[in-house]
Design a protein around this motif. Structure first.
Motif, mmCIF file in Angstrom:
data_model
loop_
_atom_site.group_PDB
_atom_site.id
_atom_site.type_symbol
_atom_site.label_atom_id
_atom_site.label_comp_id
_atom_site.label_asym_id
_atom_site.label_seq_id
_atom_site.Cartn_x
_atom_site.Cartn_y
_atom_site.Cartn_z
ATOM 1 N N GLN A 170 0.840 -1.198 0.000
ATOM 2 C CA GLN A 170 0.000 0.000 0.000
ATOM 3 C C GLN A 170 0.876 1.250 0.000
ATOM 4 O OE1 GLN A 170 -3.392 0.018 -0.209
ATOM 5 N NE2 GLN A 170 -3.196 -2.201 -0.446
ATOM 6 N N LEU A 171 1.982 1.172 0.721
ATOM 7 C CA LEU A 171 2.899 2.319 0.831
ATOM 8 C C LEU A 171 4.343 1.849 0.700
ATOM 9 C CD1 LEU A 171 3.673 5.275 1.612
ATOM 10 C CD2 LEU A 171 3.517 4.570 4.012
ATOM 11 N N TYR A 172 5.100 2.492 -0.183
ATOM 12 C CA TYR A 172 6.521 2.177 -0.356
ATOM 13 C C TYR A 172 7.318 3.439 -0.106
ATOM 14 C CZ TYR A 172 10.793 0.171 -2.346
ATOM 15 O OH TYR A 172 12.067 -0.305 -2.519
ATOM 16 N N ILE A 173 8.240 3.389 0.836
ATOM 17 C CA ILE A 173 9.092 4.552 1.111
ATOM 18 C C ILE A 173 10.525 4.207 0.701
ATOM 19 C CG2 ILE A 173 9.949 6.143 2.873
ATOM 20 C CD1 ILE A 173 7.425 5.606 4.491
ATOM 21 N N ALA A 174 11.061 4.947 -0.279
ATOM 22 C CA ALA A 174 12.424 4.714 -0.773
ATOM 23 C C ALA A 174 13.331 5.806 -0.219
ATOM 24 C CB ALA A 174 12.436 4.735 -2.299
ATOM 25 N N ALA A 175 14.333 5.413 0.539
ATOM 26 C CA ALA A 175 15.254 6.392 1.124
ATOM 27 C C ALA A 175 16.658 6.188 0.572
ATOM 28 C CB ALA A 175 15.256 6.262 2.647
ATOM 29 N N GLY A 176 17.209 7.223 -0.018
ATOM 30 C CA GLY A 176 18.566 7.127 -0.550
ATOM 31 C C GLY A 176 18.666 6.176 -1.729
ATOM 32 N N ILE A 177 17.561 6.036 -2.462
ATOM 33 C CA ILE A 177 17.516 5.152 -3.635
ATOM 34 C C ILE A 177 17.265 6.019 -4.868
ATOM 35 C CG2 ILE A 177 16.172 3.348 -4.792
ATOM 36 C CD1 ILE A 177 15.639 2.125 -2.049
ATOM 37 N N SER A 178 18.133 5.909 -5.865
ATOM 38 C CA SER A 178 18.009 6.790 -7.029
ATOM 39 C C SER A 178 16.850 6.347 -7.923
ATOM 40 C CB SER A 178 19.309 6.801 -7.827
ATOM 41 O OG SER A 178 19.513 5.535 -8.407
ATOM 42 N N GLY A 179 16.602 5.026 -7.978
ATOM 43 C CA GLY A 179 15.471 4.540 -8.766
ATOM 44 C C GLY A 179 15.869 4.072 -10.156
ATOM 45 N N ALA A 180 16.956 3.306 -10.229
ATOM 46 C CA ALA A 180 17.355 2.701 -11.498
ATOM 47 C C ALA A 180 16.264 1.724 -11.933
ATOM 48 C CB ALA A 180 18.680 1.953 -11.328
ATOM 49 N N ILE A 181 16.200 1.446 -13.247
ATOM 50 C CA ILE A 181 15.144 0.606 -13.801
ATOM 51 C C ILE A 181 15.036 -0.730 -13.063
ATOM 52 C CG2 ILE A 181 16.646 -0.277 -15.647
ATOM 53 C CD1 ILE A 181 12.930 0.345 -16.115
ATOM 54 N N GLN A 182 16.185 -1.301 -12.666
ATOM 55 C CA GLN A 182 16.152 -2.599 -11.997
ATOM 56 C C GLN A 182 15.420 -2.515 -10.661
ATOM 57 O OE1 GLN A 182 18.761 -1.346 -13.561
ATOM 58 N NE2 GLN A 182 19.491 -2.902 -14.992
ATOM 59 N N HIS A 183 15.558 -1.387 -9.984
ATOM 60 C CA HIS A 183 14.842 -1.234 -8.716
ATOM 61 C C HIS A 183 13.368 -0.955 -8.970
ATOM 62 C CE1 HIS A 183 14.483 -0.678 -4.412
ATOM 63 N NE2 HIS A 183 13.713 0.363 -4.651
ATOM 64 N N ARG A 184 13.121 -0.086 -9.933
ATOM 65 C CA ARG A 184 11.737 0.272 -10.244
ATOM 66 C C ARG A 184 10.918 -0.955 -10.621
ATOM 67 N NH1 ARG A 184 12.704 5.728 -13.723
ATOM 68 N NH2 ARG A 184 10.624 5.233 -14.469
ATOM 69 N N ALA A 185 11.591 -1.919 -11.279
ATOM 70 C CA ALA A 185 10.904 -3.155 -11.685
ATOM 71 C C ALA A 185 10.292 -3.860 -10.490
ATOM 72 C CB ALA A 185 11.888 -4.088 -12.380
#
Lengths: 320, 262
Positions: A258-273
């Motif tokens: 329901q909620l995702y909190i990303a801290a210190g993560i740039s958000g490369a495609i592999q993570h976004r997947a």
């Protein structure tokens, strides 16, 4: 009404949440018949009945713990032959996908993995999947044999729907292949007391910006204030700051909380997947250009070591 | 003693490109550059390490099923150090699903001769992660899958599988099918010498008839699953992004409270 086989994921009789979600989906297709294997199998019956299982087929044998995957395939095939179901549903865990695929091959059926939704259709169950790092949503069907479908955790709500749930012993004759891969030792993962990553309603993840294993305490403190699971980006895992079992992304777990909190993560495609289908996305990152900000419902350009502790304190205060 | 390792690899659209579907709802291979699936590099690496750590005579063959371009994936694996390559190529393979792929791979592995098959844990396009288990089922040999650590000694393969609930140590007698995760060890970069040497290494091409397979067993026609629709996910509506001026944590708490998370 047609019966639908549901493979039960349980730990010593305690049914895991994704199986209860499967029962909700199975009821859209027919009457759920649950298959519980291994130590504590019969203890699952009450919970399964409460969630809609009309029958529970059980079999206990040391083979399920002593060997990898194939004993479960043998048992599920025995259940398939006994029930002649309209579909077979399995949770999308590593073992679940392998069990489902091997069963499908044996019974001459197509297999669909990682469905995020399931509906009855004119030509059989229609599975929705999220592909290419969640850039596309597809619908698929099994066109040959009895549909075998694995479903991702968090794809359906858990709904109580009391049913008979009578326990019946399943007869299983193990194949020659069943004892092919021996489990020579098993080290249970130490419980953190936090929810399972793939099942959690809230996930707080840390990445490269956390900058050290000891600094993950900041992530964990926020997670605990929210009752959340802790995740990590591949960069953080590769650096040895957090265990691989908690990796969110293409080569780790894919989560849809329901909620995702990303801290210190740039958000490369592999993570976004691995997190793009989360309902609400929040990010904290020093770099205003970080691609993660393209996904967020709420983003803060700032130092996670300032923002997270303040947030944690504020949540604790509000929760009293 | 000798040990024959076959590494199955896949040529996939670059995940950092804009991947999409063709009109027949198969993966569009025209608009995005392809490459050796990153997860298969780990499989090649483990095969090379097993070879380097062995006193036996070890031969590492890389095998791919795919169109003409897929040779690039084989070249990459050869330049890392694999000994030879097999390319299964046939127009009738277009649209083959996981079941069909496992059939073609199992036939090709048998034809090539093997003691050990090593695969990546999943492809980076389909990401099903079931092909190694299916190949093991078809070959009737043990599956020792999702290993973060692997070794081979005296006809036995051993490894560690890190699951959700536990970390397990596994072992099986050869022949066997292994798959490895991205935790098994960093894959090496091809050296200049490796790249030059790769140009001289043999690449064998097989079509369906070489594998005694019929066209209707593979491809879209032979698929046991059908994709009915593929829709691009609508872009997320742009959210609020604010700069932390000292109150960022409290502002975020306010947002979360508004969404009923707190």
């Amino acid at each position: 009404m047609a019966e639908v086989l549901v493979y039960v994921d349980h730990v010593d009789g305690a049914v895991r949440k994704p199986t209860l979600e499967l029962l909700t989906l199975a009821r859209r297709l027919g009457d759920p018949v649950a298959v519980a294997l291994g130590a504590g199998a019969a203890d699952t019956a009450a919970t399964l009945a409460e969630h809609g299982a009309v029958r529970v087929l059980t079999h206990e044998a040391p083979e399920y713990a002593d060997y990898l995957v194939v004993p479960q395939v043998d048992a599920l095939q025995a259940a398939y032959e006994r029930v002649s179901p309209a579909a077979v549903l399995v949770s999308s865990s590593a073992d679940g996908k392998e069990i489902a695929a091997r069963l499908a091959l044996r019974i001459g059926s197509g297999v669909i993995t990682d469905a995020i939704d399931l509906e009855a259709g004119e030509k059989g169950p229609v599975a929705t999947q999220s592909v290419f790092a969640a850039a596309f949503t597809t619908t698929s069907r099994v066109s040959r044999g009895t549909p075998v479908i694995t479903v991702k955790p968090n794809s359906a709500s858990v709904e109580a729907a009391p049913a008979a749930g009578g326990v019946e012993a399943l007869e299983v004759v193990f194949s020659a292949q069943a004892s092919g891969t021996r489990v020579t030792s098993r080290t249970p993962r130490e419980s953190t007391g936090r929810p399972e990553l793939t099942e959690a309603a809230i996930v707080v993840s840390g990445g490269r910006g956390v900058n050290g294993a000891e600094n993950f305490a900041v992530i964990e403190a926020l997670a605990d204030s929210l009752g959340a699971a802790v995740g990590a980006s591949r960069a953080a895992v590769d650096a040895g700051w957090y265990p691989h079992t908690q990796q969110v992304g293409q080569t780790g777990k894919s989560v849809s909380p329901q909620l995702y909190i990303a801290a210190g993560i740039s958000g490369a495609i592999q993570h976004r997947a691995g997190m793009q289908t989360s309902k609400t996305i929040v990010a904290v990152n020093k770099d205003a250009e970080a691609p993660i900000f393209e996904l967020v419902d709420y983003g803060i350009v700032g130092d996670l070591f300032d923002v997270l502790p303040q947030l944690t304190e504020e949540i604790k205060t509000r929760k009293g | 003693m000798s040990l024959r390792i076959v590494v199955t690899v896949k040529y996939v659209p670059d995940a950092t490109g804009d991947r999409s579907f063709s009109d027949d709802l198969t993966v569009d291979r025209e608009d995005v550059d392809g490459l050796l699936s990153e997860l298969d590099e780990y499989a090649v690496e483990q095969a090379l390490q097993i070879s380097e750590n062995s006193d036996d005579d070890v031969e590492v063959t890389v095998l791919t099923v795919g169109p003409e371009d897929a040779k690039d994936a084989l070249r990459k694996a050869l330049s890392m150090g694999a000994d030879k390559a097999v390319h299964v190529e046939d127009d009738d393979l277009h649209g083959t699903d996981a079941m069909g792929t496992s059939l073609v791979l199992a036939k090709a592995v048998e034809k090539a001769g093997y003691d050990l098959v090593i695969s990546g844990m999943a492809s980076t396009d389909g990401v099903m992660g079931v092909v190694p288990a299916l190949v093991a089922e078809r070959l009737g040999v043990p599956q020792v899958t999702l290993l973060s650590e692997v070794s081979v000694e005296d006809g036995t393969v051993r490894g560690r599988r890190d699951g959700d609930a536990a970390s397990e140590r596994l072992e099986a007698s050869l022949p066997a099918v292994v798959s490895v995760t991205d935790q098994s060890g960093e894959a090496r970069y091809p050296s200049f010498k490796g790249i030059m040497a790769a140009k001289k290494k043999p690449v064998v091409s097989w079509d369906l008839s070489d594998l005694d397979l019929d066209a209707d067993e593979v491809g879209l026609a032979g698929a046991w699953t059908v994709v009915d629709s593929a829709l691009e996910r609508p872009a997320r509506t742009a959210g609020t992004v604010v700069k932390d001026e000292g109150e960022g944590g409290r502002q975020l708490a306010e947002f979360l409270a508004g969404q009923k998370f707190v």
